[in-house]
Scaffold this active site. Structure first.
Site, mmCIF file in Angstrom:
data_model
loop_
_atom_site.group_PDB
_atom_site.id
_atom_site.type_symbol
_atom_site.label_atom_id
_atom_site.label_comp_id
_atom_site.label_asym_id
_atom_site.label_seq_id
_atom_site.Cartn_x
_atom_site.Cartn_y
_atom_site.Cartn_z
ATOM 1 N N ASP A 152 47.147 50.088 -36.737
ATOM 2 C CA ASP A 152 47.758 49.857 -38.043
ATOM 3 C C ASP A 152 48.921 48.886 -37.907
ATOM 4 O O ASP A 152 48.872 47.976 -37.076
ATOM 5 C CB ASP A 152 48.210 51.204 -38.643
ATOM 6 C CG ASP A 152 48.000 51.276 -40.142
ATOM 7 O OD1 ASP A 152 48.673 50.513 -40.856
ATOM 8 O OD2 ASP A 152 47.181 52.077 -40.609
ATOM 9 N N HIS A 225 52.848 51.177 -43.834
ATOM 10 C CA HIS A 225 51.463 51.661 -43.861
ATOM 11 C C HIS A 225 51.118 52.447 -42.601
ATOM 12 O O HIS A 225 50.547 53.539 -42.656
ATOM 13 C CB HIS A 225 50.532 50.456 -44.024
ATOM 14 C CG HIS A 225 49.112 50.773 -44.328
ATOM 15 N ND1 HIS A 225 48.202 51.125 -43.338
ATOM 16 C CD2 HIS A 225 48.418 50.775 -45.490
ATOM 17 C CE1 HIS A 225 47.014 51.316 -43.891
ATOM 18 N NE2 HIS A 225 47.117 51.105 -45.202
ATOM 19 N N SER A 558 42.734 53.973 -47.048
ATOM 20 C CA SER A 558 43.638 53.994 -45.888
ATOM 21 C C SER A 558 44.277 55.367 -45.720
ATOM 22 O O SER A 558 44.648 55.751 -44.615
ATOM 23 C CB SER A 558 44.758 52.961 -46.067
ATOM 24 O OG SER A 558 44.351 51.683 -45.685
#
Length: 778
Positions: A152, A225, A558
């Site tokens: 990520d 994220h 996600s």
């Protein structure tokens, strides 16, 4: 389903072809990164190691051969791969890449591909919350020995979610390391974050050097994220977690005792395949048990998809790979990451919401959602002028999207402005409205989003409403000379019905690469998920957002992917001997397909029942998955035999056969015979073929002595028989096989959906069935 079958088929075929079109502005002599797969066994003896041989191959095709003392050839090598993939990433022009592809010992050459990120309450919603002694977390599972690699944007190590208090020493099998860099030192790793690495060479090769003043060239997460997904996988419990007062409670990951290894592969300009491949290669060598990959690109053939090839290598090494399905829904055939050895995860809602209302001057109150909290406050006792810049239609037009520079301050200042979803991020529309002097915003869904509501942490008072409510509000604003409204924010509400619902944005099947492999595999919570956040970015992710929070609420596949990755870690802890396919089988065959009102799972894009093209086997059910009764296991050679049914050439097959020198056994009569937990017969366009027989083998992982009965749902177009209808097991890990026979009654123009359930009185082992009849050739 779509009403016009011909239109539907044209759409999905067009979508598929669009995925495979690559537009290049490069000239033949422009250098770019290529991934070069080599046949490791073909190295001549006079080379001391494989990298020396790989470098020699690259040097041999250069348009301008390296002179003595010239480091040109050395500079061309970006990465070398040695675990799940053998070869290098190298900077070449098109002519050089073409020559290299013809060279002896070269298996394949792939151009660099850009991937994108697919952007608490969930443990309780999934019945994992340790409320009593039956909780999975109360059983002292050795999930602390399981390591999940998260590919990520990095990690924010100071988050309380990565506190390692009370954790045992790092497992002995771990070979990873803590790479240092700007604002990230050795001490930032601990017994929770056991490793952290960065991969940027492919990114820099494609985009230029990273500006280290603006971006951390280290494992530290600037985007948020990666921190969010890592905490969702295995975050430690944090009490009183919330986002500006919303979703107040205890935030914890799906497997809070598991370890995290962060592999930073995504940067401000995206994520590149050479970096991703290097991260997978390194992670498997480091000793991860699970890989969580919340990103994706388009769909390409198995042998041209570097992530698919790397995931195959990881699977061969016993690593479970979970990938997000993508956020391309509700369009059909919008999936990414469709390889059968990957677990493909779609997104669904939970039973928690963040209600807000818009009360119009007519006295009518319309429901929506919001995560707004800030200094700007609208009085619920006062009405504010309401303005809409577009026409009254369900579809947006340029003046209604609130894009940068489109709002006239003279028109919107002091008013609540209505903005249509589309083109730009939802929170950015609020920023544009605020900059133009608006006091509030109503964000209206369009036909593409339907009635699905996603809450956002806006910079000004803002409420998101569904398409129907949005159409009504826009009609009022467009037809009333003095339209007014006010907005109210109602906090957090639990017990929402119906739930779960398949998210409108969640990418859908069918899997046009192989119709016999149903995708997505499963859905999991992916809407309004709270988890840890970076310390350098506000909750809206906008540069102008000066707020700083420890937790944020995000939506996307996600977010659903790390739910499955964490639950896979729990299953690996309970059943360390299980293969990746066994874990996937347990997740799929125990999934449920009814919501909390006992009705079939609905589709948020249409408020109608969804189907396996939307949710795969169903919604994840972790407690059931721990004890599935039966599993459908698949060995690496079985997956290779599946590839042998895909019309690949021997050279293309070699891409997957390099690790164990595999060859085709021709054990599968057709792709549908892969021992997959979902069953997807495809009748060919030859109408004379009316009978299809598929084969499955189940392994007993429940009580040693057990008897299972088969129950099949009825179909309009086919009669379905299971032989035998009863499976009698006499020992644990015993394997028994059955046939499932499909006999066409009336060919259907659209796929038919149903299921097969094996029952023993305790377990219900369910496989979704999708029957497809290809249109006969004219």
């Amino acid at each position: 389903m779509v009403e016009n079958p011909a239109k539907w088929l044209v759409f999905v075929l067009t979508s598929y072809l669009a995925f495979n079109v690559v537009i290049s502005m490069n000239t033949p002599l422009t250098r770019k990164t290529y991934i070069v797969q080599m046949d490791k066994s073909a190295k001549p003896e006079h080379f001391t190691d494989h990298l020396e041989w790989y470098s020699s191959k690259v040097q041999s095709v250069l348009s301008e051969p390296a002179n003595e003392g010239n480091a040109d050839e050395e500079d061309r090598i970006v990465y070398s791969y040695e675990t799940v993939f053998h070869g290098v990433a190298a900077k070449l022009n098109e002519e050089e890449a073409a020559r290299l592809e013809e060279a002896d010992g070269v298996v394949a050459v792939f151009p660099e591909t850009k991937y994108e990120l697919h952007t608490t309450r969930s443990p309780m919603f999934l019945r994992l919350e340790p409320e009593d002694s039956t909780s999975v977390w109360s059983e002292k599972l050795a999930d602390h020995d399981v390591i999940v690699g998260v590919l990520d944007t990095g990690i924010w190590p100071e988050s309380e979610s990565f506190n390692d208090t009370g954790m045992t020493p790092v497992p002995a099998h771990w070979n990873g390391m803590c790479e240092t860099g700007r604002a990230f030192q050795k001490h930032h790793c601990n017994r929770k974050i056991v490793g952290a690495r960065v991969f940027y060479k492919g990114y820099e090769s494609a985009t230029g050097k990273i500006n280290e003043q603006n971006e951390y060239k280290s494992p530290r997460d600037q985007d948020g994220h990666g921190t969010h997904t890592a905490a969702t996988v295995a975050g430690s419990p944090v009490h009183r977690a919330n986002l500006l007062g919303y979703a107040y409670g205890t935030a914890r990951g799906m497997s809070p005792g598991a370890r995290i290894a962060a592999y930073k592969v995504c940067w401000a300009g995206g994520c590149f395949s050479s970096d991703i491949l290097s991260a997978v290669d390194r992670a498997v060598a480091d000793g991860v048990n699970v890989l969580s990959i919340s990103l994706g690109g388009g769909v390409s053939s198995y042998y041209r998809d570097s992530l698919s090839i790397a995931a195959f290598g990881a699977m061969e090494m016993g690593v479970f790979v979970s990938c997000s399905a993508g956020n391309g829904g509700p369009d059909p055939a919008s999936l990414t990451n469709v390889s059968p050895w990957v677990t493909t995860v779609g997104a669904s809602t939970m039973d928690r919401d963040f209600p807000a209302t818009a009360r119009l001057g007519t006295g009518r109150t319309l429901s929506g959602v919001s995560l707004y909290k800030g200094r700007m406050v609208l009085s619920t006792k006062k009405q504010y002028p309401l303005v809409y810049m577009g026409s009254n239609s369900s579809g947006p037009d340029p003046s209604s999207l609130c894009l940068e520079g489109t709002l006239n301050p003279r028109v919107v200042a002091g008013k609540i402005v209505i903005c249509d979803r589309g083109i730009s991020p939802r929170v950015q529309k609020g920023q544009v409205a605020k900059a133009a002097g608006a006091v509030g915003m109503i964000l209206s869904n369009t036909a593409a989003n339907g009635e699905e509501l996603v809450a956002d942490c806006h910079l000004l008072p803002a409420v998101a409403v569904g398409e129907k409510e949005g159409r009504l509000i826009k009609r009022y604003a467009s037809t009333s000379r003095n339209a007014t409204a006010t907005l109210a924010f109602l906090g957090t509400r639990l017990g929402i019905k119906p739930s779960p619902v398949v998210a409108a944005f969640s990418s859908r099947g069918p899997n046009l690469l192989t119709l016999e492999i149903l995708k997505p595999d499963i859905v999991a919570p992916g809407v309004n998920i709270i988890a840890a956040w970076t310390g350098v970015l506000g909750p809206s992710s906008l540069p102008t957002d000066r707020r700083r929070v420890k937790f944020n609420i995000l939506s996307g596949t996600s977010m659903s992917c790390p739910h499955v990755s964490g639950i896979a870690a729990l299953l690996k802890a309970r059943h360390p001997e299980w293969s990746p396919a066994a874990i996937k089988s347990a997740l799929m065959t125990t999934a449920y397909v009814h919501d909390n009102t006992r009705h079939p799972l609905k589709d948020a894009s249409a408020a109608t029942p969804s189907n396996p093209y939307d949710y795969g086997a169903g919604h994840i059910n972790p407690m059931k998955a721990l004890d599935p009764g039966l599993i459908y296991d698949i060995e690496p050679q079985d997956y290779f035999d599946f590839l042998c049914t895909q019309k690949l050439t021997p050279t293309q097959l070699k891409v997957f056969g390099k690790h164990a020198n595999r060859s085709c056994r021709h054990s599968l009569a057709n792709p549908g015979d892969l021992n997959y937990p979902a069953i997807s017969p495809v009748f060919p366009d030859d109408t004379s073929i009316k009978v299809l027989t598929l084969h499955r083998t189940v392994t007993n992982v429940g009580l040693p002595t057990s008897k299972y009965h088969a129950v099949v749902s009825p179909f309009k177009g086919a009669t379905v028989k299971v032989e035998p209808e009863i499976l009698n097991f006499t020992r644990k890990n015993q394997k028994l096989s059955y046939r499932i026979i499909f006999i066409t009654k009336i060919r259907q123009t659209m796929p038919e959906f149903g299921g097969l359930v094996w029952k023993d009185g305790t377990h219900k082992v369910r496989s979704p069935i999708v029957i497809t009849w290809l249109a006969p050739l004219l």
